[in-house]
Design an enzyme around this catalytic site. Structure first.
Site, short mmCIF file in Angstrom:
data_model
loop_
_atom_site.label_atom_id
_atom_site.label_comp_id
_atom_site.label_asym_id
_atom_site.label_seq_id
_atom_site.Cartn_x
_atom_site.Cartn_y
_atom_site.Cartn_z
N ILE A 103 0.86 -1.18 0.00
CA ILE A 103 0.00 0.00 0.00
C ILE A 103 0.90 1.23 0.00
O ILE A 103 1.80 1.34 0.83
CB ILE A 103 -0.90 0.02 1.26
CG1 ILE A 103 -1.60 -1.32 1.46
CG2 ILE A 103 -1.86 1.21 1.22
CD1 ILE A 103 -2.92 -1.51 0.79
N LEU A 104 0.66 2.13 -0.92
CA LEU A 104 1.48 3.35 -0.96
C LEU A 104 1.05 4.31 0.15
O LEU A 104 -0.14 4.40 0.46
CB LEU A 104 1.31 4.05 -2.31
CG LEU A 104 1.94 3.37 -3.53
CD1 LEU A 104 1.45 4.03 -4.81
CD2 LEU A 104 3.46 3.40 -3.46
N HIS A 162 -5.74 -4.38 -11.67
CA HIS A 162 -6.28 -5.27 -10.64
C HIS A 162 -6.98 -6.47 -11.30
O HIS A 162 -7.74 -6.30 -12.26
CB HIS A 162 -7.27 -4.49 -9.77
CG HIS A 162 -7.85 -5.32 -8.68
ND1 HIS A 162 -7.15 -5.62 -7.53
CD2 HIS A 162 -9.04 -5.95 -8.57
CE1 HIS A 162 -7.88 -6.40 -6.76
NE2 HIS A 162 -9.04 -6.61 -7.37
C1 GRF Z 1 -1.17 -9.07 -11.94
O1 GRF Z 1 -1.96 -10.17 -12.25
C2 GRF Z 1 -1.99 -7.91 -11.43
O2 GRF Z 1 -3.34 -8.04 -11.69
C3 GRF Z 1 -1.79 -7.94 -9.96
O3 GRF Z 1 -0.54 -8.52 -9.74
C4 GRF Z 1 -0.19 -9.37 -10.83
C5 GRF Z 1 1.23 -9.07 -11.19
O4 GRF Z 1 1.79 -9.99 -12.07
N1 GRF Z 1 -1.95 -6.61 -9.43
P1 GRF Z 1 3.14 -9.65 -12.85
O5 GRF Z 1 4.20 -9.33 -11.79
O6 GRF Z 1 2.89 -8.49 -13.75
O7 GRF Z 1 3.48 -10.90 -13.59
#
Ligand code: GRF
Length: 185
Positions: free
Chosen positions: A90-91, A107
């Site tokens: 969390i930032l 997300h």
């Molecule tokens: C992604 O699926 C995104 O939705 C979530 O974290 C995952 C990161 O995967 N926030 P990567 O590191 O880009 O492979």
């Protein structure tokens, strides 16, 4: 076209980062990735920073001094957009305020449904027929900022957590870049 300077925050594999790097190499893509920040020193995504010769920084968010250092680094690189690509932290509120409207996140659900972690298990548990991914602005509330775009996938009875993740991530790689196009057009 003058490209905007972008910083990508990661914590893990960096497959979304890779998709963004690929897009940014195209001359008509509105951003250049100038900096990669990871809060985990062993994040696989750092290897991508090295491979593509993009400057990177490892941070420890618990350390206030470090936070100031990050802000300075962002200013020094004239960063105008921050992409959270699997950034599992969390930032700080102050940081979000300082970069208000300039931080976007991807997300793995169709927001506002399934905010937070472990979205795939919950989607399956609630026998959803579809899910997807959402690119949104980051505000002070978790996964609640203004939505830029969503992409949907359908869930089959054979899907499990892993297959679902694969399907959703495939959409994510397209969604993140599309969202950036949308912001600058
Ligand atoms: C992604 O699926 C995104 O939705 C979530 O974290 C995952 C990161 O995967 N926030 P990567 O590191 O880009 O492979």
């Amino acid at each position: 076209m003058v490209k905007k300077n972008c910083c990508v925050f990661i914590s893990g594999k960096g497959t979304n980062l890779l998709a963004l790097i690929r897009s940014s190499r195209s001359y008509n893509f509105p951003i250049n990735i100038k900096l990669i920040i990871s809060n985990r020193k062993n994040a696989k995504g750092i290897l991508l920073a090295k491979k593509f010769s993009i400057p990177f920084k490892i941070i420890n968010q618990k350390n206030k001094l470090n936070e100031l250092e990050v802000i300075n680094e962002l200013k020094k690189n004239k960063i105008s957009i921050i992409c959270l690509a699997g950034y599992m932290n969390i930032l700080p509120k102050k940081f979000i305020k300082g970069f208000n409207g300039k931080i976007i996140n991807i997300h793995p659900s169709l927001l506002p449904k399934y905010k937070g972690l472990d979205t795939f298990s919950r989607v399956l548990k609630f026998k959803e027929k579809s899910t997807g991914c959402t690119v949104h602005y980051v505000n002070e509330k978790l996964d609640s900022g203004k939505i830029i775009l969503k992409k949907k996938i359908f869930i089959s009875s054979k899907d499990n957590k892993e297959t679902l993740k694969k399907k959703v991530q495939k959409k994510e790689y397209i969604a993140f870049s599309e969202a950036i196009f949308k912001i600058y057009n």
